[in-house]
Design a protein around this motif. Structure first.
Motif, PDB file in Angstrom:
ATOM      1  N   GLY A  46       0.818  -1.198   0.000  1.00  0.00           N
ATOM      2  CA  GLY A  46       0.000   0.000   0.000  1.00  0.00           C
ATOM      3  C   GLY A  46       0.853   1.250   0.000  1.00  0.00           C
ATOM      4  N   ARG A  47       0.199   2.391   0.174  1.00  0.00           N
ATOM      5  CA  ARG A  47       0.913   3.663   0.094  1.00  0.00           C
ATOM      6  C   ARG A  47       1.083   4.278   1.485  1.00  0.00           C
ATOM      7  NH1 ARG A  47      -2.227   7.146  -4.023  1.00  0.00           N
ATOM      8  NH2 ARG A  47      -4.015   6.106  -3.049  1.00  0.00           N
ATOM      9  N   TYR A  48       2.301   4.728   1.761  1.00  0.00           N
ATOM     10  CA  TYR A  48       2.642   5.367   3.030  1.00  0.00           C
ATOM     11  C   TYR A  48       3.220   6.741   2.726  1.00  0.00           C
ATOM     12  CZ  TYR A  48       2.398   0.536   4.724  1.00  0.00           C
ATOM     13  OH  TYR A  48       1.982  -0.741   5.025  1.00  0.00           O
ATOM     14  N   ILE A  49       2.609   7.772   3.290  1.00  0.00           N
ATOM     15  CA  ILE A  49       3.111   9.128   3.060  1.00  0.00           C
ATOM     16  C   ILE A  49       3.594   9.702   4.387  1.00  0.00           C
ATOM     17  CG2 ILE A  49       2.520  11.443   2.269  1.00  0.00           C
ATOM     18  CD1 ILE A  49       0.354  10.183   0.529  1.00  0.00           C
ATOM     19  N   THR A  50       4.862  10.113   4.412  1.00  0.00           N
ATOM     20  CA  THR A  50       5.417  10.708   5.629  1.00  0.00           C
ATOM     21  C   THR A  50       5.553  12.204   5.439  1.00  0.00           C
ATOM     22  OG1 THR A  50       6.832   8.771   5.552  1.00  0.00           O
ATOM     23  CG2 THR A  50       7.132  10.274   7.398  1.00  0.00           C
ATOM     24  N   VAL A  51       4.992  12.965   6.384  1.00  0.00           N
ATOM     25  CA  VAL A  51       5.105  14.420   6.373  1.00  0.00           C
ATOM     26  C   VAL A  51       5.982  14.802   7.555  1.00  0.00           C
ATOM     27  CG1 VAL A  51       3.834  16.590   6.599  1.00  0.00           C
ATOM     28  CG2 VAL A  51       2.827  14.659   5.329  1.00  0.00           C
ATOM     29  N   GLU A  52       7.193  15.310   7.261  1.00  0.00           N
ATOM     30  CA  GLU A  52       8.149  15.618   8.335  1.00  0.00           C
ATOM     31  C   GLU A  52       8.417  17.110   8.409  1.00  0.00           C
ATOM     32  OE1 GLU A  52      11.668  12.818   8.681  1.00  0.00           O
ATOM     33  OE2 GLU A  52      11.029  12.452   6.608  1.00  0.00           O
ATOM     34  N   CYS A  53       8.544  17.639   9.618  1.00  0.00           N
ATOM     35  CA  CYS A  53       8.878  19.056   9.777  1.00  0.00           C
ATOM     36  C   CYS A  53       9.520  19.288  11.140  1.00  0.00           C
ATOM     37  CB  CYS A  53       7.630  19.917   9.622  1.00  0.00           C
ATOM     38  SG  CYS A  53       7.986  21.669   9.786  1.00  0.00           S
ATOM     39  N   ARG A  54      10.857  19.324  11.137  1.00  0.00           N
ATOM     40  CA  ARG A  54      11.561  19.531  12.409  1.00  0.00           C
ATOM     41  C   ARG A  54      11.151  20.850  13.064  1.00  0.00           C
ATOM     42  NH1 ARG A  54      12.170  15.321  10.971  1.00  0.00           N
ATOM     43  NH2 ARG A  54      13.987  14.017  10.524  1.00  0.00           N
TER      44      ARG A  54
END
Lengths: 331, 331, 331, 331
Positions: free
Chosen positions: D68-76
């Motif tokens: 499936g699809r995994y979306i990571t949204v990162e923001c230090r």
């Protein structure tokens, strides 16, 4: 005198912490305008500002409030809980705070959040402190440019006598003597007379907090007299005393009966003391400790604490443009 | 009918969830004993038990409560907050629960804690769930001897429509259909008429929770009719409607005036509707949503949640000697 | 010295607030018994009591703890959360508190709950205050017979620098100067080295709280030196520093490798600084602020706060028989 | 397989719920790019978006994550806690949610907030629900124009097995069968491998929640397979397993030693099992239940819950312009 719960003769049994309502009550009871009381009104969008100035000892006695300036910021639209309205009210609160005190002359502020965090309607003060931008330690521990544009602000929620065994004023005075701020700002939950104003109103005053006022009914005041420095009071009515509800019911009923001319005389013979007896009977076994609150009080207290804290943040810190203040809320 | 907030004709404007108070009210208004209502009283130390049995359709109409058994456990001494008294009340609650249902025939229990955890006076149900001894998963995942002596108990606090967007009964019914318990026990905060009973009373009933009852005023009932299995209701009055306070004030005042013979006729002409108008005026803009609560409500809710949960723990689990139950509280 | 987070030479990198563990560590690293440190052990049912007495400047340096008496009360059985065990531990805590100070010579007590109520592992102090029996106001406002048998106890949770902008010691000192108690009791969350002791141990000390100790790492101590009156410290380890976990892993691994004789020399060349580098890399970007906690920490903090508060209640108030103390918990 | 805590062979002992980190790990351990895994990266101001697509059974096995699809949204930058950054991240989350599902085909949404509200690091799900704009009841009870532009959203925080005695999936399935939504959105707290990502990352996936994942380690998954409708997972890493910290320490140390050629052979003989033994020893008596969290976790959970909820609010409701979404937060 209010300390022992007894209201002044002028206001038979009325229980309100709002100067605005004391005045309204006196007007209703005949007096067109109260002598020695200056009043000024302004409408700012959905926000109504009323500035009541108590100038004379006579007015002090009549109003049952100490001499000084009381500013009421009202906005029924707060009930809709949109952030825009909240920000508008915060800005007005900030602007009016700047009218009450020349903050440039009082660089360091000590905010005290009065009330009991375990009793929701009384928890406004502590929650305001939770939402404040605290900076005193930055001034102390960081190079001053880090704290640039931010006034030195520290805050404490001293709790209530039942929880600490210490009088609120003792804690505040002890800490103030140690850290020597220029001004104390005391946030507290208030009792109103008019249910319409519960959770939709902020009262600012340069008189401090007086004995017997507030939901928690303080024993000793937090005033320039006890603290030795100016005390600005910021309050939000969160309750109406059940006694008030009972009183209003009686008054309205009697007014209605008075219309029957034949009754006038008998009814008018009804003594104040009889009414008090009636109320005691209705509110047994609590009387004094019964509060009328909207079912939503828990959520509303959070909202108003945020609104008041934003107003304080803006008033304290030039660095915070009014539109930017909310960035700090909830942090 | 109570669903739309309108009380039955029999009880002009009285708002109480306690069968006990409905009966008291009817008696005061003349009727010596209410036909079709069986009553039984017992004093156990400081605890007063009253068992009201509504037997006929007529009694149902008069009392404004469905047919069935209502047991009230009252103990003013709970105000002193000693653990001994709390344990006594818990034990009586457990004993009376065993009278209401043959638990041996209902091995698996689903406890639902109704109400809004964000509105303290309405938070009793969820807090009861917090204090329950939960065992269903032990039965499912552990060798049965591990769960020995412990009945299968699971629990859920479904929240309120405003928080979830889902009707309370939909959540409970959905989960019940999936896990198939033998009985539902519904804990809820109630409204009383008599302030004396607020936070000092527990009502048990085999009728379930009906629409419009409780502080949160449910839209749809949690009853055998909706759930398909028996529903035991366990409630604690945490508020009195502000309306009740206003009504009582009026009634008392009118009673007093009636003593002036000359007034009798005029006053008696005063219509119920006039009284309602008066009250609307006093409680504007809230009316229905205004609650009268003791200032201490937050602490008291925790106490009563503990007391009720202990009672349930004892009633459910033979393994728990009555003296041992409190060991589980606060865990 | 601990103030700047740097542990004493004697204890390469070990981070514990328990005198007991400092000693254990020194013993492991060779020393059979630490010179200038007296030790006494006692088993009371499931409770193990260890009394460590640091007598000399040399011992002070080696242990990295100030001279004075440290009593550790350990009970792994607390994990089972039965109220009996909790009461046993409370009683032992009370008894040991009576060993540390002659309370009859210190009639009025000021309890301070150190730590941040918004950071669960650091919230022990404030929660202890929540569970204390407060009596100072009874002495002040009630006829003394009402307060009969109850010592004068007041309490405050001063919060942390980040929340108030005021140093914890400034608040405590300011209030103490105003209310003039005979002794300060400081409750705080501690860091342990051994996970086994987290939430199962209470440390009492007559040395007060020293800089850099506690989960919150205080900047300035709460000691007789800063307060001018005796300060009894009561602490519960709620965390282990992640650094400790990494260190222990390294040590164990190296020990294992050392068994390969051929490696001895190379491995032993590995510098402490290299190890520190390793750890920094593993724990980037946090290092100092990373805590290892059991998933259950929130519930466990409540349990230990109750246990400690009961111990204090019993130690303070002769009127409270040890078996009766728990009646006050949760009230 | 992850259900029993055992990670897949491919990832010796690595514990992460982030597809991103599973991939990183595999790359480090040699593989340049993982076969059957598509990856796409995008930088949006301070926000980094990585889209990992697991396409084959082989990739599924290697990654230890379902297809499936995994979306990571990162923001230090979230660490700075400015509201602007929070709003940016929320907008990106909303946009990516619209990529994962065609919401126009799924008009009614059921959001479930997984996790234990009594264990802060696990409380993300319930807090997300607290911050959601709930509308289903408006659709049911108000004229549809009132709900205009607002999708039908309802939500529930089902709690955890230990609190309810009911499997999370049983509650969700039972309610879903009753209210028949078009899609389930499951919010949950996750475990990361890299401390840098704790509280600064949001993972979206169209695969639902799988057994053994999340801080609370669910026993049964919340997936299309169990629910019968699509399940979108929204997670935020709030902890790193202490085991991971220990493992990383060992790996780093061994890497360093390997540089000493002479050691290569002995060290390489060290079995995985020996390492596990070492770690068990270090983390005794907890191992599995030990979490490494920043001291600030309580405040950070609130922040991330707000950010995620805003993202959901925007994705669900066309009526909410992205800049307007925050108006609903905290309401």
């Amino acid at each position: 005198m209010a300390a022992d719960g007894e209201p002044p003769a002028g206001l038979a049994g009325i229980r309100t912490d709002l100067a605005l309502e004391a005045r309204e009550f006196l007007q209703v009871s005949g007096a067109r305008e109260v002598p020695g009381v200056g009043v000024e009104e302004e409408q700012v969008g959905p926000v109504k500002v009323t500035r009541v100035h108590i100038l004379t000892a006579e007015a002090e006695r009549l109003m049952g409030k100490s001499r000084g300036r009381y500013i009421t910021v009202e906005c029924r639209a707060l009930r809709e809980r949109s952030r825009e309205v909240e920000e508008q009210v915060s800005s007005v609160v900030a602007r009016e705070l700047r009218r009450l005190l020349d903050w440039s002359q009082h660089p360091s502020v000590f905010v005290v959040g009065l009330g009991n965090w375990n009793a929701t309607p009384d928890a406004l003060g502590p929650r305001v402190v939770d939402n404040l931008l605290i900076t005193r330690h930055l001034h102390t521990y960081a190079p001053s440019e880090l704290a640039g544009g931010l006034r030195s602000v520290c805050a404490l929620a001293p709790g209530v006598l039942g929880l600490t065994g210490i009088e609120t004023w003792e804690i505040i005075k002890g800490v103030a003597d140690k850290i020597r701020p220029h001004v104390v700002v005391a946030a507290d939950a208030l009792a109103a007379r008019n249910l319409d104003r519960v959770m939709t109103t902020v009262q600012l005053a340069d008189t401090g907090i007086h004995p017997g006022s507030g939901v928690g009914n303080r024993r000793v005041g937090i005033t320039q007299a006890t603290m030795g420095i100016p005390v600005i009071a910021v309050g939000v009515p969160s309750v109406v005393h059940a006694v008030t509800v009972a009183q209003d019911t009686i008054s309205l009923l009697l007014d209605q009966l008075r219309q029957h001319a034949s009754l006038l005389q008998i009814v008018s013979q009804m003594e104040e003391v009889e009414k008090q007896e009636l109320i005691k009977e209705v509110l047994h076994p609590y009387v004094g400790d019964l509060m009328v609150t909207p079912k939503e009080v828990d959520v509303q207290i959070d909202q108003m604490a945020r609104v008041v804290a934003d107003g304080l943040n803006m008033a304290f810190h030039e660095a915070i443009g009014e539109e930017r203040a909310p960035h700090y809320t909830g942090v």
